[in-house]
Design an enzyme around this catalytic site. Structure first.
Site, PDB file in Angstrom:
ATOM      1  N   GLU A  10      -0.030   0.146  -5.398  1.00  0.00           N
ATOM      2  CA  GLU A  10      -1.081   1.012  -4.861  1.00  0.00           C
ATOM      3  C   GLU A  10      -2.396   0.651  -5.559  1.00  0.00           C
ATOM      4  O   GLU A  10      -2.478   0.696  -6.776  1.00  0.00           O
ATOM      5  CB  GLU A  10      -0.713   2.483  -5.088  1.00  0.00           C
ATOM      6  CG  GLU A  10      -1.825   3.464  -4.796  1.00  0.00           C
ATOM      7  CD  GLU A  10      -2.422   3.332  -3.396  1.00  0.00           C
ATOM      8  OE1 GLU A  10      -1.677   3.285  -2.403  1.00  0.00           O
ATOM      9  OE2 GLU A  10      -3.664   3.262  -3.306  1.00  0.00           O
ATOM     10  N   CYS A  41      -1.285   4.490  11.184  1.00  0.00           N
ATOM     11  CA  CYS A  41      -1.077   5.768  11.863  1.00  0.00           C
ATOM     12  C   CYS A  41      -2.291   6.066  12.735  1.00  0.00           C
ATOM     13  O   CYS A  41      -2.750   7.200  12.799  1.00  0.00           O
ATOM     14  CB  CYS A  41      -0.791   6.887  10.871  1.00  0.00           C
ATOM     15  SG  CYS A  41      -2.071   7.114   9.647  1.00  0.00           S
ATOM     16  N   LYS A  59       7.115   5.687   2.560  1.00  0.00           N
ATOM     17  CA  LYS A  59       7.861   4.522   3.055  1.00  0.00           C
ATOM     18  C   LYS A  59       8.578   3.818   1.912  1.00  0.00           C
ATOM     19  O   LYS A  59       9.694   3.319   2.088  1.00  0.00           O
ATOM     20  CB  LYS A  59       6.923   3.604   3.823  1.00  0.00           C
ATOM     21  CG  LYS A  59       6.378   4.347   5.052  1.00  0.00           C
ATOM     22  CD  LYS A  59       5.524   3.539   5.952  1.00  0.00           C
ATOM     23  CE  LYS A  59       5.098   4.343   7.166  1.00  0.00           C
ATOM     24  NZ  LYS A  59       3.871   5.141   6.980  1.00  0.00           N
ATOM     25  N   ALA A  97       0.881  -1.184   0.000  1.00  0.00           N
ATOM     26  CA  ALA A  97       0.000   0.000   0.000  1.00  0.00           C
ATOM     27  C   ALA A  97       0.912   1.225   0.000  1.00  0.00           C
ATOM     28  O   ALA A  97       1.146   1.845   1.022  1.00  0.00           O
ATOM     29  CB  ALA A  97      -0.905  -0.020   1.232  1.00  0.00           C
ATOM     30  N   ALA A  98       1.431   1.568  -1.177  1.00  0.00           N
ATOM     31  CA  ALA A  98       2.642   2.399  -1.223  1.00  0.00           C
ATOM     32  C   ALA A  98       2.423   3.897  -1.415  1.00  0.00           C
ATOM     33  O   ALA A  98       3.314   4.680  -1.093  1.00  0.00           O
ATOM     34  CB  ALA A  98       3.576   1.891  -2.319  1.00  0.00           C
ATOM     35  N   ALA A  99       1.293   4.338  -1.998  1.00  0.00           N
ATOM     36  CA  ALA A  99       1.155   5.773  -2.309  1.00  0.00           C
ATOM     37  C   ALA A  99       0.915   6.588  -1.034  1.00  0.00           C
ATOM     38  O   ALA A  99       0.213   6.121  -0.151  1.00  0.00           O
ATOM     39  CB  ALA A  99      -0.010   5.973  -3.277  1.00  0.00           C
ATOM     40  N   GLY A 106       4.205   7.258  -1.240  1.00  0.00           N
ATOM     41  CA  GLY A 106       5.580   6.798  -1.441  1.00  0.00           C
ATOM     42  C   GLY A 106       6.552   7.127  -0.326  1.00  0.00           C
ATOM     43  O   GLY A 106       7.758   6.919  -0.489  1.00  0.00           O
TER      44      GLY A 106
HETATM   45  N1  SAM Z   1       2.727   3.789   2.567  1.00  0.00           N
HETATM   46  C1  SAM Z   1       2.266   5.095   2.133  1.00  0.00           C
HETATM   47  C2  SAM Z   1       3.346   6.118   2.407  1.00  0.00           C
HETATM   48  O1  SAM Z   1       4.164   5.909   3.316  1.00  0.00           O
HETATM   49  O2  SAM Z   1       3.401   7.131   1.700  1.00  0.00           O
HETATM   50  C3  SAM Z   1       0.927   5.449   2.775  1.00  0.00           C
HETATM   51  C4  SAM Z   1      -0.118   4.407   2.594  1.00  0.00           C
HETATM   52  S1  SAM Z   1      -1.700   4.869   3.170  1.00  0.00           S
HETATM   53  C5  SAM Z   1      -1.503   4.803   4.890  1.00  0.00           C
HETATM   54  C6  SAM Z   1      -2.647   3.454   2.836  1.00  0.00           C
HETATM   55  C7  SAM Z   1      -2.866   3.131   1.384  1.00  0.00           C
HETATM   56  O3  SAM Z   1      -3.651   1.932   1.306  1.00  0.00           O
HETATM   57  C8  SAM Z   1      -3.633   4.175   0.600  1.00  0.00           C
HETATM   58  O4  SAM Z   1      -2.845   4.630  -0.465  1.00  0.00           O
HETATM   59  C9  SAM Z   1      -4.862   3.444   0.080  1.00  0.00           C
HETATM   60  O5  SAM Z   1      -5.226   3.802  -1.241  1.00  0.00           O
HETATM   61  C10 SAM Z   1      -4.434   2.002   0.142  1.00  0.00           C
HETATM   62  N2  SAM Z   1      -5.565   1.040   0.265  1.00  0.00           N
HETATM   63  C11 SAM Z   1      -6.874   1.302   0.521  1.00  0.00           C
HETATM   64  N3  SAM Z   1      -7.595   0.156   0.533  1.00  0.00           N
HETATM   65  C12 SAM Z   1      -6.737  -0.839   0.256  1.00  0.00           C
HETATM   66  C13 SAM Z   1      -6.880  -2.232   0.095  1.00  0.00           C
HETATM   67  N4  SAM Z   1      -8.060  -2.831   0.235  1.00  0.00           N
HETATM   68  N5  SAM Z   1      -5.781  -2.950  -0.207  1.00  0.00           N
HETATM   69  C14 SAM Z   1      -4.573  -2.350  -0.343  1.00  0.00           C
HETATM   70  N6  SAM Z   1      -4.387  -1.029  -0.184  1.00  0.00           N
HETATM   71  C15 SAM Z   1      -5.446  -0.287   0.097  1.00  0.00           C
END
Ligand code: SAM
Length: 458
Positions: free
Chosen positions: A136, A234, A118, A112-114, A116
């Site tokens: 993502e 978070c 991490k 779940a990278a966006a 970015g």
């Molecule tokens: N790791 C990112 C960073 O450090 O910039 C932040 C990630 S954010 C906390 C969580 C991400 O999980 C979002 O981008 C969201 O779109 C994605 N997400 C939402 N539902 C999801 C799912 N069912 N499976 C995987 N990812 C999901």
């Protein structure tokens, strides 16, 4: 957003759990700490830090991390930000890269990278070696992920827009390390994210916990025997934190909770808040009232067993027609001081040329946004170097360099896509600010014209 506007039920829960510490917690949660994580792909940490024009303090648990000691510092618009010298990130989010501890050469997946934060940290710690898959699920969020990975000079990553289910079905047991930075109720972001405050309810917390368990089911499948899985949120809601880990351990006998290193500020979990088993105390929590940042939850899981000896290697083939190679070689030889890469070359359906770390057979049929390091494009029989190539270069890698001092007005002119007088030899020129890459310019007819990408221009 001020704490007075936070949901009463959230405040009541936290006050009940934290007791005497709750005032300090609520006050600290309203604070707007700004962290910057230096990018070691740009140079030695001490030297990078010395270049920053702001008063900063070290983040105690992350050697690359700093947090600002002054308000209103323009960290997001400074040319060093554009040049990928640092990434703006909450200090407690910086612990993910420290705890997962990815190594150069490993195969690492950020599920779940966006945007970015991490993923760029993992990439830098891997020193651009091995394979990093940044995935993502939300299509709209993948472009900012690509911009950030490119800005920081990452060359060993691929960006996918996939569901965890589809990745797990293809890549079972493939990764040394997997990060699940889960979508959550975001209580740690209340001071800056009004949507998180508005959307918060006990039902949202329960809904998130359910979704997180589903993501973790798939993540588990992707980890190789002996590999690591880091779960992070978070939020402080124990249903999404200790609760998800307790449920995971209950149904995954092949995983164990790995001990966390004794990082300054990292405290244990609170299974007693939700009647979870005592073993779950071994998870980690950063709190806003005991250090910089808004707070984070982490659990490091290890899959039992040893890796087999059949782990795939980085792909070194080529998937590019000879006629395109004939166009590519001379232009890149004129531009670079090293031999243009050929191992891993891949031409996509838009005639964009990438260096991909994975055999295309492994990802055929998956939704990929960037199949690797985008180094060039072919249009109308001409090959031109790509912005992502420039952003991964040091000045000595380019035949022609125009280095600008940070205060030089030409920096702004370059970032606006403009030109200036310059009489040097014709061809592509790497433009740098104090030695850090900003992008390409093209010289000819006595002018240097910015080739800074339209979508990034000021
Ligand atoms: N790791 C990112 C960073 O450090 O910039 C932040 C990630 S954010 C906390 C969580 C991400 O999980 C979002 O981008 C969201 O779109 C994605 N997400 C939402 N539902 C999801 C799912 N069912 N499976 C995987 N990812 C999901």
């Amino acid at each position: 957003m001020e704490s007075a506007a936070w949901p009463a039920e959230f405040v009541a829960r936290m006050t009940g759990w934290l007791g005497e510490a709750s005032d300090a917690f609520l006050t600290a949660l309203a604070r707007r700490d700004v962290g910057v994580r230096l990018n070691p792909l740009r140079g030695e940490l001490e030297q990078l830090r010395a270049r920053l024009p702001w008063n900063v303090a070290p983040v105690p648990w992350c050697p690359e991390g700093l947090w600002l000691q002054e308000e209103e510092a323009p960290v997001g618009t400074h040319p060093y930000h554009t040049a990928g010298v640092y990434y703006i990130q909450d200090p407690t989010a910086m612990a993910a890269g420290v705890l997962l501890d990815p190594q150069p050469g490993e195969w690492v997946l950020d599920l779940a990278a966006a945007p970015g934060g991490k993923a760029t940290h993992l990439a830098a710690r891997m020193e651009n070696q091995g394979v990093l898959i940044a995935n993502e699920v939300n299509r709209r969020r993948t472009s900012v992920l690509a911009m950030n990975l490119e800005r920081l000079g990452v060359t060993h990553a691929m960006i996918f827009n996939e569901t965890p289910e589809r990745l797990a079905a293809r890549w079972s047991g493939l990764f040394d390390a997997v990060l699940v930075d889960a979508p959550c109720s975001g209580e740690g972001t209340f001071c800056r994210d009004s949507a998180a405050v508005r959307d918060w309810s006990l039902a949202t917390v329960q809904g998130n916990a359910h979704r997180q368990r589903g993501i973790m089911e798939q993540a588990a499948l992707l980890v190789r025997p002996g590999g690591r899985l880091l779960y992070g949120t978070c939020t402080f809601a124990p249903e999404e934190d200790e609760g998800v880990i307790a449920a995971f351990l209950d149904t995954h006998a092949d995983f164990e909770l790995a001990p966390l290193p004794a990082l300054p500020g990292l405290q244990g979990g609170h299974p007693e808040w939700i009647g979870a088993p005592e073993a779950v105390r071994g998870v980690g929590r950063f709190w806003p009232h005991t250090g910089p940042g808004h707070g984070h939850f982490y659990a490091l899981l290890r899959r039992r067993g040893e890796p087999g000896d059949n782990l795939p290697e980085r792909w070194r083939g080529t998937a590019i027609p000879g006629r395109i190679l004939q166009l590519y070689r001379p232009v890149l030889r004129e531009t670079l001081t090293f031999e243009p890469p050929e191992a891993g070359l891949y031409l996509d359906e838009n005639d964009d040329i990438y260096v991909t770390p994975l055999d295309p057979k492994l990802w055929a049929g998956l939704h990929v946004l960037r199949p690797g390091w985008w180094i060039a494009s072919q249009r109308h029989g001409k090959v031109t170097p790509n912005h992502a190539l420039a952003m991964a270069l040091h000045p000595e890698d380019a035949q022609e360099v125009c280095d600008l001092a940070v205060a030089d007005p030409l920096v702004e002119q370059f970032l606006r896509g403009s030109f200036w007088e310059d009489d040097g030899p014709a061809g592509f020129v790497l433009v740098t600010v104090d030695g850090f890459p900003l992008g390409w310019a093209k010289r000819g007819d006595g002018r240097l014209r910015s080739r800074y990408p339209l979508h990034l221009r000021r």
